[in-house]
Design a protein around this motif. Sequence first.
Motif, PDB file in Angstrom:
ATOM      1  N   THR A   1       0.835  -1.201   0.000  1.00  0.00           N
ATOM      2  CA  THR A   1       0.000   0.000   0.000  1.00  0.00           C
ATOM      3  C   THR A   1       0.869   1.249   0.000  1.00  0.00           C
ATOM      4  OG1 THR A   1      -1.887  -1.029   1.095  1.00  0.00           O
ATOM      5  CG2 THR A   1      -1.649   1.351   1.372  1.00  0.00           C
ATOM      6  N   ARG A   2       1.882   1.259   0.864  1.00  0.00           N
ATOM      7  CA  ARG A   2       2.789   2.408   0.935  1.00  0.00           C
ATOM      8  C   ARG A   2       3.519   2.610  -0.390  1.00  0.00           C
ATOM      9  NH1 ARG A   2       4.500   1.322   5.579  1.00  0.00           N
ATOM     10  NH2 ARG A   2       6.237  -0.012   4.972  1.00  0.00           N
ATOM     11  N   GLU A   3       3.960   1.514  -1.000  1.00  0.00           N
ATOM     12  CA  GLU A   3       4.682   1.609  -2.275  1.00  0.00           C
ATOM     13  C   GLU A   3       3.795   2.174  -3.379  1.00  0.00           C
ATOM     14  OE1 GLU A   3       7.712  -2.191  -1.521  1.00  0.00           O
ATOM     15  OE2 GLU A   3       5.975  -2.401  -2.836  1.00  0.00           O
ATOM     16  N   ILE A   4       2.550   1.684  -3.466  1.00  0.00           N
ATOM     17  CA  ILE A   4       1.636   2.163  -4.510  1.00  0.00           C
ATOM     18  C   ILE A   4       1.293   3.630  -4.286  1.00  0.00           C
ATOM     19  CG2 ILE A   4      -0.694   1.929  -5.477  1.00  0.00           C
ATOM     20  CD1 ILE A   4       1.320  -0.217  -6.411  1.00  0.00           C
ATOM     21  N   MET A   5       1.054   4.022  -3.043  1.00  0.00           N
ATOM     22  CA  MET A   5       0.744   5.428  -2.759  1.00  0.00           C
ATOM     23  C   MET A   5       1.930   6.325  -3.084  1.00  0.00           C
ATOM     24  SD  MET A   5      -2.376   5.771  -2.075  1.00  0.00           S
ATOM     25  CE  MET A   5      -2.250   7.520  -1.663  1.00  0.00           C
ATOM     26  N   ASP A   6       3.138   5.855  -2.817  1.00  0.00           N
ATOM     27  CA  ASP A   6       4.330   6.643  -3.171  1.00  0.00           C
ATOM     28  C   ASP A   6       4.419   6.835  -4.686  1.00  0.00           C
ATOM     29  OD1 ASP A   6       5.111   6.969  -0.547  1.00  0.00           O
ATOM     30  OD2 ASP A   6       6.593   5.343  -0.578  1.00  0.00           O
ATOM     31  N   ILE A   7       4.084   5.792  -5.438  1.00  0.00           N
ATOM     32  CA  ILE A   7       4.106   5.900  -6.903  1.00  0.00           C
ATOM     33  C   ILE A   7       3.054   6.899  -7.378  1.00  0.00           C
ATOM     34  CG2 ILE A   7       3.637   4.670  -9.066  1.00  0.00           C
ATOM     35  CD1 ILE A   7       4.847   2.159  -7.714  1.00  0.00           C
ATOM     36  N   LEU A   8       1.839   6.814  -6.814  1.00  0.00           N
ATOM     37  CA  LEU A   8       0.767   7.735  -7.215  1.00  0.00           C
ATOM     38  C   LEU A   8       1.131   9.180  -6.874  1.00  0.00           C
ATOM     39  CD1 LEU A   8      -2.411   5.688  -6.189  1.00  0.00           C
ATOM     40  CD2 LEU A   8      -1.557   6.119  -8.507  1.00  0.00           C
ATOM     41  N   LYS A   9       1.718   9.379  -5.707  1.00  0.00           N
ATOM     42  CA  LYS A   9       2.124  10.738  -5.327  1.00  0.00           C
ATOM     43  C   LYS A   9       3.261  11.237  -6.214  1.00  0.00           C
ATOM     44  CE  LYS A   9       2.133   9.557  -0.860  1.00  0.00           C
ATOM     45  NZ  LYS A   9       2.283   9.647   0.620  1.00  0.00           N
ATOM     46  N   GLY A  10       4.121  10.324  -6.638  1.00  0.00           N
ATOM     47  CA  GLY A  10       5.177  10.704  -7.578  1.00  0.00           C
ATOM     48  C   GLY A  10       4.616  11.111  -8.929  1.00  0.00           C
ATOM     49  N   LEU A  11       3.578  10.400  -9.395  1.00  0.00           N
ATOM     50  CA  LEU A  11       2.921  10.767 -10.652  1.00  0.00           C
ATOM     51  C   LEU A  11       2.297  12.150 -10.540  1.00  0.00           C
ATOM     52  CD1 LEU A  11       1.193   7.362 -11.460  1.00  0.00           C
ATOM     53  CD2 LEU A  11       2.995   8.449 -12.809  1.00  0.00           C
ATOM     54  N   HIS A  12       1.692  12.433  -9.396  1.00  0.00           N
ATOM     55  CA  HIS A  12       1.119  13.763  -9.166  1.00  0.00           C
ATOM     56  C   HIS A  12       2.207  14.829  -9.208  1.00  0.00           C
ATOM     57  CE1 HIS A  12       0.239  16.859  -5.949  1.00  0.00           C
ATOM     58  NE2 HIS A  12      -0.564  17.188  -6.931  1.00  0.00           N
ATOM     59  N   GLN A  13       3.333  14.560  -8.557  1.00  0.00           N
ATOM     60  CA  GLN A  13       4.422  15.539  -8.531  1.00  0.00           C
ATOM     61  C   GLN A  13       5.010  15.780  -9.914  1.00  0.00           C
ATOM     62  OE1 GLN A  13       6.991  13.817  -5.567  1.00  0.00           O
ATOM     63  NE2 GLN A  13       5.618  14.362  -3.873  1.00  0.00           N
ATOM     64  N   SER A  14       4.856  14.796 -10.806  1.00  0.00           N
ATOM     65  CA  SER A  14       5.365  14.962 -12.174  1.00  0.00           C
ATOM     66  C   SER A  14       4.380  15.714 -13.066  1.00  0.00           C
ATOM     67  CB  SER A  14       5.689  13.599 -12.781  1.00  0.00           C
ATOM     68  OG  SER A  14       4.505  12.884 -13.080  1.00  0.00           O
ATOM     69  N   GLY A  15       3.206  16.084 -12.508  1.00  0.00           N
ATOM     70  CA  GLY A  15       2.271  16.918 -13.260  1.00  0.00           C
ATOM     71  C   GLY A  15       0.960  16.268 -13.627  1.00  0.00           C
ATOM     72  N   ARG A  16       0.787  14.984 -13.297  1.00  0.00           N
ATOM     73  CA  ARG A  16      -0.471  14.319 -13.622  1.00  0.00           C
ATOM     74  C   ARG A  16      -1.582  14.735 -12.656  1.00  0.00           C
ATOM     75  NH1 ARG A  16       1.134   9.526 -16.338  1.00  0.00           N
ATOM     76  NH2 ARG A  16       2.929  10.147 -17.573  1.00  0.00           N
ATOM     77  N   THR A  17      -2.804  14.681 -13.140  1.00  0.00           N
ATOM     78  CA  THR A  17      -3.969  14.828 -12.279  1.00  0.00           C
ATOM     79  C   THR A  17      -4.337  13.434 -11.791  1.00  0.00           C
ATOM     80  OG1 THR A  17      -4.741  16.696 -13.602  1.00  0.00           O
ATOM     81  CG2 THR A  17      -6.347  15.655 -12.142  1.00  0.00           C
ATOM     82  N   VAL A  18      -4.309  13.225 -10.477  1.00  0.00           N
ATOM     83  CA  VAL A  18      -4.549  11.905  -9.898  1.00  0.00           C
ATOM     84  C   VAL A  18      -5.803  11.963  -9.032  1.00  0.00           C
ATOM     85  CG1 VAL A  18      -3.626  10.050  -8.460  1.00  0.00           C
ATOM     86  CG2 VAL A  18      -2.078  11.387  -9.917  1.00  0.00           C
ATOM     87  N   ILE A  19      -6.760  11.077  -9.336  1.00  0.00           N
ATOM     88  CA  ILE A  19      -8.012  10.995  -8.582  1.00  0.00           C
ATOM     89  C   ILE A  19      -8.096   9.589  -7.992  1.00  0.00           C
ATOM     90  CG2 ILE A  19     -10.526  11.191  -8.654  1.00  0.00           C
ATOM     91  CD1 ILE A  19     -10.138  12.897 -11.233  1.00  0.00           C
ATOM     92  N   ILE A  20      -8.170   9.514  -6.671  1.00  0.00           N
ATOM     93  CA  ILE A  20      -8.218   8.231  -5.972  1.00  0.00           C
ATOM     94  C   ILE A  20      -9.603   8.046  -5.359  1.00  0.00           C
ATOM     95  CG2 ILE A  20      -7.225   6.835  -4.115  1.00  0.00           C
ATOM     96  CD1 ILE A  20      -4.661   8.563  -4.404  1.00  0.00           C
ATOM     97  N   ILE A  21     -10.263   6.945  -5.700  1.00  0.00           N
ATOM     98  CA  ILE A  21     -11.545   6.582  -5.105  1.00  0.00           C
ATOM     99  C   ILE A  21     -11.257   5.606  -3.967  1.00  0.00           C
ATOM    100  CG2 ILE A  21     -13.872   5.726  -5.554  1.00  0.00           C
ATOM    101  CD1 ILE A  21     -13.036   8.079  -7.364  1.00  0.00           C
ATOM    102  N   THR A  22     -11.735   5.903  -2.760  1.00  0.00           N
ATOM    103  CA  THR A  22     -11.385   5.065  -1.621  1.00  0.00           C
ATOM    104  C   THR A  22     -12.455   5.112  -0.544  1.00  0.00           C
ATOM    105  OG1 THR A  22      -9.628   4.602  -0.004  1.00  0.00           O
ATOM    106  CG2 THR A  22     -10.091   6.923  -0.477  1.00  0.00           C
ATOM    107  N   HIS A  23     -12.430   4.103   0.338  1.00  0.00           N
ATOM    108  CA  HIS A  23     -13.268   4.122   1.543  1.00  0.00           C
ATOM    109  C   HIS A  23     -12.393   4.330   2.779  1.00  0.00           C
ATOM    110  CE1 HIS A  23     -11.641   0.040   1.661  1.00  0.00           C
ATOM    111  NE2 HIS A  23     -11.883   0.075   2.954  1.00  0.00           N
ATOM    112  N   ASP A  24     -11.075   4.443   2.560  1.00  0.00           N
ATOM    113  CA  ASP A  24     -10.079   4.432   3.627  1.00  0.00           C
ATOM    114  C   ASP A  24      -9.630   5.854   3.965  1.00  0.00           C
ATOM    115  OD1 ASP A  24      -7.740   4.172   5.162  1.00  0.00           O
ATOM    116  OD2 ASP A  24      -7.205   2.286   4.209  1.00  0.00           O
TER     117      ASP A  24
END
Length: 243
Positions: A180-203
Motif C-alpha cells: 500500500t505504501r509503495e503504490i501510494m508513493d508511486i501515485l504521489k510521484g505521478l502527481h508531482q510529475s504533473g499528472r492529475t490523480v483521482i483516488i476513489i477510496t473508503h479508507d
Amino acid sequence: MEPLIQVENIHKIYNPGENEVRALDGVSLTIHRGELVAIIGHSGSGKSTLMNMLGCLDTPTSGRYLLNGQDVSGLSDNQLSEIRNKQIGFIFQGFNLVANLDALGNVELPLIYRGVSKQRRKKIAALALKKVGLEKRMRHKPNELSGGQQQRVAVARAVAAQPPIILADEPTGNLDTKSTREIMDILKGLHQSGRTVIIITHDDDIAEQADRVIRIIDGRIEADYHNEHKIENENMSREDLQA
C-alpha cells in the motif's frame, strides 16, 4: 485557468419510478490540472458511480460533465471509448491484468489500441515498468507476481501512454501495508510529475494523503476540503531540508 473536469448537477437514477435508486443526487464539482484528489465514501455512497462518470464509463441521467471543456455527457459508447483511451489511465482494485500475458504484454495493451508500432510500444512499456521498479519482472505473468507487483504492473499500464488523468479505484484495497505504501508513493510521484490523480477510496488513511478530499454520502457531496494537515507536514519537511 479552465478546469480539467467540471461536473454540473449530475444525477444518476437506476430503476426510475417507485423503486428508483438515486446513486448520484445533484453532484457538482471542479477539478483542475495537477490536483491530487481523494473521493471517499462508504459502500453504497455513490463514489463508484461518480468514478464511472468521471472515467467516461457511464453517462448521467441528467446534468453535464465537461472534460477538457468538452461536454461528454451524451456521447456514444465509441466516442467515450476514444476519450478514455486518450485521456484517462485506470487503476483498479482487482488489477484487471490479462492472465496469459506477461507484465510487458499487459502494459502494451492500451498502446496497441492507440495504434503505436510494435517496436515503440515495447520500449514505452519497458520504460513504464522500470519506473515502477519491475524491470526484472517484465516477462513474469500475473500468477508469478505478488499482489503489490501486480498492482505496479497495473500502474505502469495506466501511465504508459501518458494520459493527463490517472483514475485509481481502491488501488490499495487488496494490498498489505508495505505494498500500500509503495503504490501510494508511486501515485504521489505521478502527481508531482504533473499528472492529475483521482483516488476513489473508503479508507481515511488513504484519503488523508491527498491534497484535497471530497466526501460523498448518499449520492451527495457532503464535504470538499483541502488537506491542511498534509500541506503543513510538507512545509515542515521542506524547512527541515533547507535547515
